[in-house]
Design an enzyme around this catalytic site. Structure first.
Site, PDB file in Angstrom:
ATOM      1  N   CYS A 127     -18.914   6.214   5.679  1.00  0.00           N
ATOM      2  CA  CYS A 127     -18.861   4.750   5.805  1.00  0.00           C
ATOM      3  C   CYS A 127     -17.853   4.385   6.883  1.00  0.00           C
ATOM      4  CB  CYS A 127     -18.495   4.120   4.461  1.00  0.00           C
ATOM      5  SG  CYS A 127     -18.852   2.354   4.358  1.00  0.00           S
ATOM      6  N   CYS A 152     -25.422   5.096   7.211  1.00  0.00           N
ATOM      7  CA  CYS A 152     -26.123   4.716   5.982  1.00  0.00           C
ATOM      8  C   CYS A 152     -27.316   5.630   5.682  1.00  0.00           C
ATOM      9  CB  CYS A 152     -26.599   3.272   6.081  1.00  0.00           C
ATOM     10  SG  CYS A 152     -25.257   2.079   6.274  1.00  0.00           S
ATOM     11  N   CYS A 203     -26.154   8.363   3.436  1.00  0.00           N
ATOM     12  CA  CYS A 203     -25.370   7.931   2.271  1.00  0.00           C
ATOM     13  C   CYS A 203     -26.269   7.858   1.047  1.00  0.00           C
ATOM     14  CB  CYS A 203     -24.731   6.568   2.548  1.00  0.00           C
ATOM     15  SG  CYS A 203     -23.743   5.953   1.177  1.00  0.00           S
ATOM     16  N   LYS A 251       0.836  -1.209   0.000  1.00  0.00           N
ATOM     17  CA  LYS A 251       0.000   0.000   0.000  1.00  0.00           C
ATOM     18  C   LYS A 251       0.867   1.255   0.000  1.00  0.00           C
ATOM     19  CE  LYS A 251      -1.037   2.032   3.613  1.00  0.00           C
ATOM     20  NZ  LYS A 251      -1.443   2.468   4.967  1.00  0.00           N
ATOM     21  N   CYS A 288     -26.418  -0.264  -2.038  1.00  0.00           N
ATOM     22  CA  CYS A 288     -25.349  -0.929  -1.300  1.00  0.00           C
ATOM     23  C   CYS A 288     -25.896  -2.187  -0.643  1.00  0.00           C
ATOM     24  CB  CYS A 288     -24.763   0.006  -0.243  1.00  0.00           C
ATOM     25  SG  CYS A 288     -23.470  -0.754   0.778  1.00  0.00           S
TER      26      CYS A 288
END
Length: 403
Positions: free
Chosen positions: A320, A327, A330, A250, A336
């Site tokens: 998130c 949620c 969102c 990463k 989702c």
């Protein structure tokens, strides 16, 4: 005696047949396998020419027999004589007729196509995430690795500071990383200055980043390699970066993108790993960020690899969340597959923490190869020790005695 007479007669018969056989007589022409009689006549002409010509034409005489020998080996293009036609041809001498092979095309059978898998509605979901991230007010926007280096420093120092900030950001909030980088820049954030700083002083500069003791060791070892092999700069390839102590895939991909402006892969941290699984952007659920990176790179267009880390990290910091995601606010709550499974009933207050401490034992995720160092670091979670004066009075410990 009769036995000797019989052997004499047999030898006489064999000699007679040998002398009278056409194969051993020099005067008769030899019919070749291909029926070429021109070779015999050409040989007789060459013999006559040798007798008539003088010694000065030896070069021509040597060349012509060679041509005669070649003509004997090549099949004649002239038609076969009647004598040759009368001879039976063996099965090997017959010229086989060439057959034209044609393949029937399969009609009505479509060619096999490899399907390119991609998650449903991912473009719509990505558009909603861009809309929710349009304000650019997440911690990563103001205190990420792109904001932690000294813009007035030389190019190789800036690249080194990008790598240091990525190493410190592992298991640490961006606010803590930015403060530690500010202290390091004031002290001198170069490979040479870090090598000249003792471990205790370096630990005080980066404290309280997650696992600061382990990162002190990583910074020292990495700075020594960079100073010796690269003159204080960082490698310009993922293979070279992951060789450094404390640098995983990463960090390597993010360093290539930020420091070298080259997109070598997707930088997947805990936020990208979590959100990709929640949105169903993977063929099957993954258990590590490295598995998520490989699964995303199989279908996500390459032009989005650099943007996806910045989008999902900020989205994971604000909406998130790791625990109790929001949620209800969102825009992807209707598409989702993980929406409203653990969402709170109302938005928490700004002062209350939305997620647990990333350095706690329950949420720690490490780069490959760092598990042993992190486990050892957990056992030493106390803060920096404060020096104690030798003249300070000693505290007396009172014990209760039960009679």
């Amino acid at each position: 005696m009769p036995q000797v007479h019989w052997k004499t007669n047999f030898c006489y018969v064999v000699r007679t047949l040998t002398m009278t056989s056409p194969y051993f007589m020099q005067s008769r022409p030899v019919i070749t396998r291909s029926g070429d009689q021109n070779a015999a006549s050409l040989r007789s002409k060459l013999t006559t020419r040798r007798r008539n010509q003088g010694p000065g034409s030896s070069v021509e005489v040597k060349v012509e027999p060679e041509e005669a020998r070649i003509s004997e080996q090549r099949p004649s293009s002239a038609p076969l004589s009647t004598e040759t036609d009368a001879l039976p041809l063996s099965s090997h001498s017959r010229r086989r007729k060439q057959l034209k092979v044609e393949y029937d095309e399969d009609e009505g059978v479509p060619p096999v196509k490899t399907e390119h898998w991609e998650p449903p509605d991912w473009k719509k979901q990505l558009g909603y995430i861009r809309e929710m991230r349009s304000s650019r007010d997440a911690p990563v926007d103001n205190m990420g690795a792109e904001k932690c280096y000294d813009s007035d420093a030389t190019a190789h120092v800036r690249r080194f500071q990008v790598l240091v900030s990525l190493m410190l950001s592992s298991q640490t909030k961006d606010q803590v990383t930015a403060a530690a980088m500010k202290r390091l820049r004031a002290h001198g954030c170069t490979a040479e200055s870090i090598l000249n700083t003792d471990d205790e002083a370096l630990g005080k500069l980066i404290y309280p980043v997650g696992f600061w003791r382990t990162k002190v060791k990583y910074l020292k070892l990495t700075s020594a390699i960079l100073q010796k092999e690269f003159g204080g700069d960082i490698p310009d390839s993922v293979q070279g970066l992951v060789r450094l102590t404390g640098v995983g895939p990463k960090m390597a991909h993010l360093a290539m993108d930020i420091a070298w402006d080259q997109v070598s892969g997707i930088g997947v941290d805990t936020h990208v790993h979590r959100i990709s699984n929640r949105l169903g952007w993977l063929k099957k659920p993954t258990t590590s960020p490295e598995q998520t990176r490989k699964a995303l790179e199989e279908w996500l267009p390459r032009e989005l690899w650099s943007e996806i880390n910045w989008l999902l990290v900020g989205f994971g910091q604000q909406v998130c969340l790791p625990v109790r995601p929001l949620c209800s606010v969102c825009l992807n709550q209707h598409s989702c597959p993980s929406a409203h499974k653990s969402s709170p009933t109302k938005r928490p207050k700004a002062a209350s923490p939305c997620s647990p401490d990333p350095t706690s034992a329950s949420t720690v995720k490490t780069e490959p190869g760092q598990e042993s160092d992190v486990k050892h670091e957990r056992l030493k979670k106390e803060p920096l020790p404060t020096p104690v004066s030798p003249n300070a009075p000693k505290r007396k410990i009172k014990t209760k005695v039960k009679y």
